[in-house]
Design an enzyme around this catalytic site. Structure first.
Site, PDB file in Angstrom:
ATOM      1  N   TYR A 121       1.004  -1.255  -0.168  1.00 21.90           N
ATOM      2  CA  TYR A 121      -0.089  -0.075   0.146  1.00 21.90           C
ATOM      3  C   TYR A 121       0.886   1.269  -0.077  1.00 21.90           C
ATOM      4  O   TYR A 121       1.756   1.480   0.778  1.00 21.90           O
ATOM      5  CB  TYR A 121      -0.784   0.159   1.216  1.00 21.90           C
ATOM      6  CG  TYR A 121      -2.002   1.148   1.331  1.00 21.90           C
ATOM      7  CD1 TYR A 121      -3.223   0.888   0.672  1.00 21.90           C
ATOM      8  CD2 TYR A 121      -1.494   2.449   1.509  1.00 21.90           C
ATOM      9  CE1 TYR A 121      -4.167   1.991   0.726  1.00 21.90           C
ATOM     10  CE2 TYR A 121      -2.308   3.522   1.509  1.00 21.90           C
ATOM     11  CZ  TYR A 121      -3.684   3.058   1.046  1.00 21.90           C
ATOM     12  OH  TYR A 121      -4.855   4.388   0.895  1.00 21.90           O
ATOM     13  N   GLN A 183     -10.940   0.104   1.351  1.00 23.80           N
ATOM     14  CA  GLN A 183     -11.295  -0.722   0.085  1.00 23.80           C
ATOM     15  C   GLN A 183     -10.189  -1.384  -0.771  1.00 23.80           C
ATOM     16  O   GLN A 183     -10.242  -2.576  -0.955  1.00 23.80           O
ATOM     17  CB  GLN A 183     -11.905  -0.016  -0.915  1.00 23.80           C
ATOM     18  CG  GLN A 183     -11.495   1.223  -1.559  1.00 23.80           C
ATOM     19  CD  GLN A 183     -11.595   2.585  -0.856  1.00 23.80           C
ATOM     20  OE1 GLN A 183     -11.678   2.487   0.245  1.00 23.80           O
ATOM     21  NE2 GLN A 183     -11.506   3.812  -1.501  1.00 23.80           N
ATOM     22  N   ASN A 206      -3.574   5.971   6.229  1.00 22.26           N
ATOM     23  CA  ASN A 206      -4.098   6.620   7.603  1.00 22.26           C
ATOM     24  C   ASN A 206      -4.693   5.539   8.364  1.00 22.26           C
ATOM     25  O   ASN A 206      -4.880   4.571   8.207  1.00 22.26           O
ATOM     26  CB  ASN A 206      -5.133   7.570   6.743  1.00 22.26           C
ATOM     27  CG  ASN A 206      -6.325   6.960   5.985  1.00 22.26           C
ATOM     28  OD1 ASN A 206      -6.596   5.888   6.047  1.00 22.26           O
ATOM     29  ND2 ASN A 206      -7.051   7.863   5.208  1.00 22.26           N
ATOM     30  N   SER A 229       4.903   9.186  13.383  1.00 23.38           N
ATOM     31  CA  SER A 229       6.400   9.071  13.439  1.00 23.38           C
ATOM     32  C   SER A 229       7.001   9.395  14.714  1.00 23.38           C
ATOM     33  O   SER A 229       6.301  10.328  15.525  1.00 23.38           O
ATOM     34  CB  SER A 229       6.952   9.599  12.274  1.00 23.38           C
ATOM     35  OG  SER A 229       8.312   9.335  12.294  1.00 23.38           O
ATOM     36  N   GLU A 319      11.091   4.832  17.688  1.00 25.30           N
ATOM     37  CA  GLU A 319      11.126   4.326  16.354  1.00 25.30           C
ATOM     38  C   GLU A 319      12.526   4.644  15.804  1.00 25.30           C
ATOM     39  O   GLU A 319      13.252   4.057  15.209  1.00 25.30           O
ATOM     40  CB  GLU A 319      10.110   4.992  15.350  1.00 25.30           C
ATOM     41  CG  GLU A 319      10.123   4.639  13.987  1.00 25.30           C
ATOM     42  CD  GLU A 319       8.910   5.698  13.334  1.00 25.30           C
ATOM     43  OE1 GLU A 319       8.666   5.365  11.980  1.00 25.30           O
ATOM     44  OE2 GLU A 319       8.639   6.673  13.772  1.00 25.30           O
ATOM     45  N   HIS A 320      12.770   6.082  15.664  1.00 29.80           N
ATOM     46  CA  HIS A 320      14.306   6.547  15.343  1.00 29.80           C
ATOM     47  C   HIS A 320      14.836   7.159  16.777  1.00 29.80           C
ATOM     48  O   HIS A 320      14.413   7.886  17.384  1.00 29.80           O
ATOM     49  CB  HIS A 320      14.016   7.731  14.530  1.00 29.80           C
ATOM     50  CG  HIS A 320      13.110   7.463  13.343  1.00 29.80           C
ATOM     51  ND1 HIS A 320      11.834   7.890  13.079  1.00 29.80           N
ATOM     52  CD2 HIS A 320      13.386   7.017  12.053  1.00 29.80           C
ATOM     53  CE1 HIS A 320      11.340   7.400  11.997  1.00 29.80           C
ATOM     54  NE2 HIS A 320      12.190   7.002  11.386  1.00 29.80           N
ATOM     55  N   GLU A 407       0.502 -35.914  29.238  1.00 34.70           N
ATOM     56  CA  GLU A 407      -0.347 -35.000  28.608  1.00 34.70           C
ATOM     57  C   GLU A 407      -1.831 -35.718  28.497  1.00 34.70           C
ATOM     58  O   GLU A 407      -2.836 -35.032  27.964  1.00 34.70           O
ATOM     59  CB  GLU A 407      -0.110 -34.093  27.433  1.00 34.70           C
ATOM     60  CG  GLU A 407       1.317 -33.382  27.864  1.00 34.70           C
ATOM     61  CD  GLU A 407       1.683 -32.379  26.574  1.00 34.70           C
ATOM     62  OE1 GLU A 407       1.181 -32.590  25.612  1.00 34.70           O
ATOM     63  OE2 GLU A 407       2.651 -31.572  26.799  1.00 34.70           O
ATOM     64  N   HIS A 412      -1.552 -40.327  20.749  1.00 39.90           N
ATOM     65  CA  HIS A 412      -0.200 -39.971  20.286  1.00 39.90           C
ATOM     66  C   HIS A 412       0.625 -41.116  20.852  1.00 39.90           C
ATOM     67  O   HIS A 412       1.575 -41.360  19.959  1.00 39.90           O
ATOM     68  CB  HIS A 412       0.068 -38.667  21.251  1.00 39.90           C
ATOM     69  CG  HIS A 412      -0.480 -37.438  20.526  1.00 39.90           C
ATOM     70  ND1 HIS A 412      -1.802 -37.322  20.442  1.00 39.90           N
ATOM     71  CD2 HIS A 412       0.129 -36.330  19.975  1.00 39.90           C
ATOM     72  CE1 HIS A 412      -1.760 -35.995  19.953  1.00 39.90           C
ATOM     73  NE2 HIS A 412      -0.657 -35.268  19.922  1.00 39.90           N
TER      74      HIS A 412
END
Length: 430
Positions: A121, A183, A206, A229, A319-320, A407, A412
């Site tokens: 995107y 969409q 957004n 950011s 983030e930075h 278990e 098994h």
């Protein structure tokens, strides 16, 4: 911009917009409509939200060719060099499949397989974000993803930005669709008559795009739920106030909700940076956005010493993170939580946004405590390989059956013991 004395009692975290109930309901409605009406819904929603009436969703070759006529040679050269840098960096992240063989014939391993299809995107409209294309497409290509689909909201005239199209062409992206918003996310996740579904969706958008990615997660994978950011600058008395202020504003101009923070043990530097920020604000084209960011989410924390400053940085998990100190490399070992670390006064944050090579898709809002930048691994999956020889099955079978019964899983245990019965049968026949 407030200058605050840092202490453990000072809350330096911020909340992230997770969307309102009305926004979530609207996104749910859009996704449901795209699943029902497919291309018809995409066309009508594109006209409704972007003001563009489209004859076809897919970008044609003639549109791609026309875009090149409007992009100058210098821009092309910069894009191509950035592509080389980013590709080279991500090439070092590639992993290989492996297998190991034990003496009893057991073979264990891991198979690395690229995802079949990825959707990218790219925000659109009047804006141009070629860096988004580079940072999301290139690691997928390095990973070996064969089908990469790009979606981006069109301009009102039904076209995409020329630089966006040229960048996609330079990377060899063939499937480009003029659709955006929730969409577009729904189309990538569930498919329409024109857009075949993908396995993973990456790229910023957004709040409606972010919510849509959250809602389709599980049907497809997504990169992350990214917040606004943010930048943190860790600095001492040797740092230049004008550099720090410029770097803080480079993030503040992104979004009124972007965050810019300075952490320093030097009060004089803190005061100089605050003064510089307001002086530099006056000449910024996006002054209103940056000013709102600095007012609401900007901060300067003054600590007792550098150790406490490092504690504050790790609590923020930014983030930075820029480290502008006398000996920045000496501090790297103490930094545990940051998406990207920019070392030294010449390593401004925009270097990483566009050109150096490391990915600029980074964890936000403290999620750097447990997550990483977008990388080649994000576009692959791992399959475990297990082979037990008859010898190894008989050697370990009783222990595995006993573990299963711990278990309460009798079937098994019996599945393993069936192989042990064959050993007993073989012994009887000898």
């Amino acid at each position: 911009m407030n200058i605050t004395e840092y202490s453990k009692d000072v809350s330096i975290k911020r909340t992230v917009d997770q969307g309102t109930s009305e926004q979530r309901k609207a996104v749910e409605g859009i996704i449901s409509r795209v699943r029902r009406e497919k291309d018809t819904a995409l066309a009508e929603l594109t006209e409704q939200f972007d003001g563009a009436r489209l004859d076809t969703l897919k970008v044609s070759q003639s549109e791609m060719d026309a875009a090149y006529k409007n992009v100058d040679d210098e821009t092309l050269a910069i894009l191509r060099e950035a592509k080389e840098n980013i590709t080279r960096f991500h090439g070092r992240q590639q992993r290989q499949s492996w297998m190991t063989t034990e003496e009893d014939g057991t073979i264990l391993g891991q198979k690395i397989t690229p995802l079949d299809a990825v959707g990218v995107y790219v925000p659109g409209g009047r804006a141009s974000y070629p860096s988004t294309i580079l940072m999301n497409v290139l690691p997928a290509q390095v990973a070996g993803v064969e089908r990469i689909v790009m979606v981006s909201p069109p301009q009102a005239d039904g076209t995409l930005n020329d630089v966006v199209l040229v960048t996609a062409c330079e990377l060899g992206v063939k499937e480009i669709y003029k659709v955006g918003g929730a969409q577009a996310v729904a189309a990538l996740a569930y498919g329409t008559e024109t857009i075949a579904p993908v396995d993973k969706i990456v790229g910023p958008g957004n709040i409606y795009v972010a919510l849509a990615k959250q809602l389709v997660y599980g049907t497809v994978d997504i990169d992350m739920f990214a917040g606004p950011s943010e930048i943190v600058v860790l600095a001492d008395s040797t740092a230049r106030p004008d550099y720090i202020a410029a770097d803080m504003l480079s993030q503040a101009e992104h979004d009124p909700m972007a965050s810019a923070v300075l952490v320093t043990p030097d009060l004089t530097l803190a005061e100089q940076v605050a003064k510089e920020v307001y002086e530099q604000l006056e000449t910024l084209p996006k002054k209103d956005i940056a000013e709102a960011s600095i007012r609401d989410y900007g901060a300067i924390y003054v600590t007792r010493d550098m150790n406490e400053a490092l504690d504050a940085v790790n609590e923020l998990a930014p983030e930075h993170l820029e480290v502008q100190t006398e000996s920045p490399f000496e501090l790297l070992g103490a930094i545990r939580h940051a998406g990207a670390i920019f070392v030294g006064e010449n390593s401004s944050e925009p270097v990483g946004d566009y050109f150096a090579g490391p990915n600029h898709v980074l964890p936000t809002n403290g999620t750097a405590r447990f997550s990483s930048p977008l990388n080649v691994d994000d576009f692959t999956k791992k399959s475990s390989i297990l082979f037990y020889s008859k010898t190894s099955a008989q050697r370990h079978g009783a222990k595995i059956a006993a573990f299963a019964r711990l278990e309460g899983l009798e079937a098994h245990a019996r599945a393993v013991e069936k192989r042990l019965e064959e050993k007993e049968h073989d012994n009887e026949n000898e």
